[in-house]
Design a protein around this motif. Structure first.
Motif, short mmCIF file in Angstrom:
data_model
loop_
_atom_site.label_atom_id
_atom_site.label_comp_id
_atom_site.label_asym_id
_atom_site.label_seq_id
_atom_site.Cartn_x
_atom_site.Cartn_y
_atom_site.Cartn_z
N ARG A 211 -38.57 -25.94 -53.69
CA ARG A 211 -39.33 -26.59 -52.63
C ARG A 211 -40.27 -25.59 -51.93
NH1 ARG A 211 -35.32 -29.06 -49.35
NH2 ARG A 211 -36.66 -29.08 -47.55
N PRO A 212 -41.28 -26.09 -51.24
CA PRO A 212 -42.17 -25.20 -50.50
C PRO A 212 -41.40 -24.42 -49.43
CG PRO A 212 -43.10 -27.41 -50.66
CD PRO A 212 -41.70 -27.49 -51.18
N GLY A 213 -41.87 -23.21 -49.18
CA GLY A 213 -41.24 -22.36 -48.17
C GLY A 213 -40.31 -21.32 -48.74
N GLY A 214 -40.09 -21.37 -50.05
CA GLY A 214 -39.22 -20.39 -50.70
C GLY A 214 -39.98 -19.11 -51.03
N GLY B 298 -39.05 -17.40 -54.08
CA GLY B 298 -38.91 -17.25 -55.53
C GLY B 298 -39.15 -18.58 -56.19
N ARG B 299 -38.76 -18.68 -57.45
CA ARG B 299 -38.93 -19.95 -58.14
C ARG B 299 -37.87 -20.96 -57.72
NH1 ARG B 299 -40.33 -17.88 -64.19
NH2 ARG B 299 -42.32 -16.95 -63.64
N MET B 300 -36.61 -20.56 -57.75
CA MET B 300 -35.50 -21.42 -57.32
C MET B 300 -34.70 -20.64 -56.29
SD MET B 300 -35.53 -24.42 -58.78
CE MET B 300 -33.90 -25.10 -58.73
N ASP B 301 -34.95 -20.87 -55.03
CA ASP B 301 -34.26 -20.17 -53.95
C ASP B 301 -32.98 -20.89 -53.57
OD1 ASP B 301 -36.53 -18.63 -53.95
OD2 ASP B 301 -36.97 -18.91 -51.83
#
Length: 168
Positions: A143-146, A148-151
């Motif tokens: 999601r936006p706001g991370g 990395g790729r998968m936070d």
């Protein structure tokens, strides 16, 4: 499968399965298109009974992969992921919750916003508790706001309602 099993307090073991079949050349091919949940009973001695496909309508889907489970024992709520395959070979996942009433599951509900964000993946739930006893739901998302790729994110759930997630 890369998803671990989940042992519920009453001795039911839930685990996802994506069946594969070996052809004559020894190569694997997908036997069924979708991952689904299996259930088996664990006896007091630790032995595991025969596994059966979960047929509870709220925990299954004819068009989505179902897996990645976490259980909130205090509120008897199962969190799990449903994913759809995209045309480009990727998939998009969202988190659902289903409450348990005795041995029956109530209808699963998508957690919705602010946990799930349209067009982004939210998956791999994990449940913990604050020292005050509030439910913490951890999950992975792009999601936006991370950063990395998968936070890894978390939200506090009170009264069944998730707060705005925080990035770890």
């Amino acid at each position: 499968n890369e998803t671990p099993p989940l042992l519920l307090p009453d001795g039911d073991l839930l685990f996802p399965r994506m069946p594969y079949e070996t052809n004559e050349g020894g190569r694997f091919r997908l036997d069924e298109a979708l991952m689904y949940l299996m259930s088996a009973r664990v006896a007091d001695d630790g032995s595991v009974g025969v596994a059966e496909r979960v047929k509870a309508g709220s925990l299954t889907s004819a068009r989505q992969h179902v897996g990645n489970t976490a259980y909130d024992a205090r509120n008897e709520t199962l969190y799990f992921t449903r994913c759809v395959d995209n045309d480009d070979g990727s998939n998009t996942c969202v988190l659902y919750a289903a409450e348990r009433n005795g041995s029956k599951w109530r209808r699963a509900k998508e957690l919705g916003y602010p946990v799930n964000v349209e067009g982004y993946t939210t998956t791999h739930p994990a449940v913990a508790y604050t020292p005050a006893g509030k439910v913490i739901l951890y999950f992975a998302s792009n999601r936006p706001g991370g950063i990395g790729r998968m936070d890894i994110w978390y939200t506090i759930i009170e009264g069944g309602k998730p707060a705005m997630p925080v990035n770890l």
